[in-house]
Design a protein around this motif. Sequence first.
Motif, PDB file in Angstrom:
ATOM      1  N   ILE A 100       0.888  -1.654  -0.145  1.00 63.19           N
ATOM      2  CA  ILE A 100       0.171   0.005  -0.304  1.00 63.19           C
ATOM      3  C   ILE A 100       0.763   1.256   0.408  1.00 63.19           C
ATOM      4  O   ILE A 100       0.437   2.203  -0.251  1.00 63.19           O
ATOM      5  CB  ILE A 100      -0.891  -0.032   1.087  1.00 63.19           C
ATOM      6  N   ARG A 101       1.934   1.215   0.507  1.00 65.55           N
ATOM      7  CA  ARG A 101       2.703   2.854   0.641  1.00 65.55           C
ATOM      8  C   ARG A 101       3.280   2.788  -0.299  1.00 65.55           C
ATOM      9  O   ARG A 101       3.501   3.526  -0.949  1.00 65.55           O
ATOM     10  CB  ARG A 101       3.522   2.580   1.961  1.00 65.55           C
ATOM     11  N   THR A 102       4.102   1.585  -1.759  1.00 62.01           N
ATOM     12  CA  THR A 102       5.176   2.055  -2.823  1.00 62.01           C
ATOM     13  C   THR A 102       3.806   3.057  -3.370  1.00 62.01           C
ATOM     14  O   THR A 102       4.493   3.379  -3.759  1.00 62.01           O
ATOM     15  CB  THR A 102       5.023   0.951  -2.513  1.00 62.01           C
ATOM     16  N   LYS A 103       3.118   1.874  -3.075  1.00 58.33           N
ATOM     17  CA  LYS A 103       1.562   2.493  -4.172  1.00 58.33           C
ATOM     18  C   LYS A 103       1.312   3.927  -4.294  1.00 58.33           C
ATOM     19  O   LYS A 103       1.080   4.525  -4.919  1.00 58.33           O
ATOM     20  CB  LYS A 103       0.032   1.430  -4.397  1.00 58.33           C
ATOM     21  N   LEU A 104       1.308   4.397  -2.794  1.00 60.20           N
ATOM     22  CA  LEU A 104       1.033   5.464  -2.658  1.00 60.20           C
ATOM     23  C   LEU A 104       1.866   7.038  -2.734  1.00 60.20           C
ATOM     24  O   LEU A 104       1.406   7.854  -3.022  1.00 60.20           O
ATOM     25  CB  LEU A 104       0.839   6.006  -0.943  1.00 60.20           C
ATOM     26  N   ILE A 105       3.045   6.073  -2.248  1.00 61.78           N
ATOM     27  CA  ILE A 105       4.044   6.705  -2.905  1.00 61.78           C
ATOM     28  C   ILE A 105       4.455   7.598  -4.233  1.00 61.78           C
ATOM     29  O   ILE A 105       4.391   8.148  -4.783  1.00 61.78           O
ATOM     30  CB  ILE A 105       5.663   6.823  -1.989  1.00 61.78           C
ATOM     31  N   THR A 106       4.013   6.116  -4.913  1.00 58.73           N
ATOM     32  CA  THR A 106       3.729   6.241  -6.831  1.00 58.73           C
ATOM     33  C   THR A 106       2.903   6.994  -6.729  1.00 58.73           C
ATOM     34  O   THR A 106       3.351   8.488  -7.500  1.00 58.73           O
ATOM     35  CB  THR A 106       3.531   4.648  -6.823  1.00 58.73           C
ATOM     36  N   ASP A 107       1.873   7.394  -7.102  1.00 50.61           N
ATOM     37  CA  ASP A 107       0.127   7.972  -6.732  1.00 50.61           C
ATOM     38  C   ASP A 107       0.418   9.343  -6.589  1.00 50.61           C
ATOM     39  O   ASP A 107       0.725   9.907  -6.837  1.00 50.61           O
ATOM     40  CB  ASP A 107      -1.072   7.547  -6.191  1.00 50.61           C
ATOM     41  N   LEU A 108       1.441   9.707  -5.452  1.00 47.40           N
ATOM     42  CA  LEU A 108       1.656  10.927  -4.958  1.00 47.40           C
ATOM     43  C   LEU A 108       2.418  11.345  -6.065  1.00 47.40           C
ATOM     44  O   LEU A 108       2.239  12.928  -6.001  1.00 47.40           O
ATOM     45  CB  LEU A 108       2.094  10.594  -3.278  1.00 47.40           C
ATOM     46  N   THR A 109       3.882  10.736  -5.909  1.00 49.93           N
ATOM     47  CA  THR A 109       4.294  10.814  -6.685  1.00 49.93           C
ATOM     48  C   THR A 109       4.076  12.116  -7.954  1.00 49.93           C
ATOM     49  O   THR A 109       4.897  12.996  -8.866  1.00 49.93           O
ATOM     50  CB  THR A 109       5.835  10.376  -6.770  1.00 49.93           C
ATOM     51  N   ASN A 110       3.639  10.662  -8.474  1.00 46.24           N
ATOM     52  CA  ASN A 110       3.039  11.229 -10.103  1.00 46.24           C
ATOM     53  C   ASN A 110       2.018  12.149 -10.236  1.00 46.24           C
ATOM     54  O   ASN A 110       0.754  12.255 -11.549  1.00 46.24           O
ATOM     55  CB  ASN A 110       3.014   9.752 -10.813  1.00 46.24           C
TER      56      ASN A 110
END
Length: 209
Positions: A100-110
Amino acid sequence: MNNTQHHKNNWVLGLTGGIGCGKTAVSNMLAELGITIVDADIIARQVVEPGTEGLNAIVKHFGTDILNEHGALNRSELRARIFSNAEQKAWLNALLHPLIRTKLITDLTNAQSDYVVLVAPLLFENELDGYCHRTLLIDVPKEVQIARTTQRDNISIEQAEQIIDAQMSREQKQHKADDILNNNRNLNDVKQDLLELHKYYLQQAKSTI
């Protein structure tokens, strides 16, 4: 926020509140203003969709009867398995939280909007506020939470109280949040206050980055 872990140049607002406080209504208003919304609950579902690493690991651990007839995760079965089993619950959290954290960070970054909103009911409990520049609590009294939740989810008052009591207390959240939006009043008043906060967040995002 201390220890803010910035991702790219995006300025992140953490949006939180207990069950039945109206987080979705507020995040929808921000989405209408062109702000990207990253919802932790939606991501938690995405990381266990058919074909994902998350679901494959769950099936390997619990067996294929954890799936429904469509090959998707049977959530009520999973809940029943972990409900009174601390060990299984810990195993599941250890699997899902990093995904979940990995996807969160990806989505926040993008995110491409002027700032980005991270919506998470357990923002403070799971220390996701560490990813945020500022936090906004959507706040209503406990009795309003109970009334809205029982009506919306068709559950008993006792069940609603259990869910609320399992979350961080209203007072603790109020103490931790940078901003508090009272959502126990006329929707137009809530919108007006949110627009003011939105202007402030735009200024912050421009000046911080």
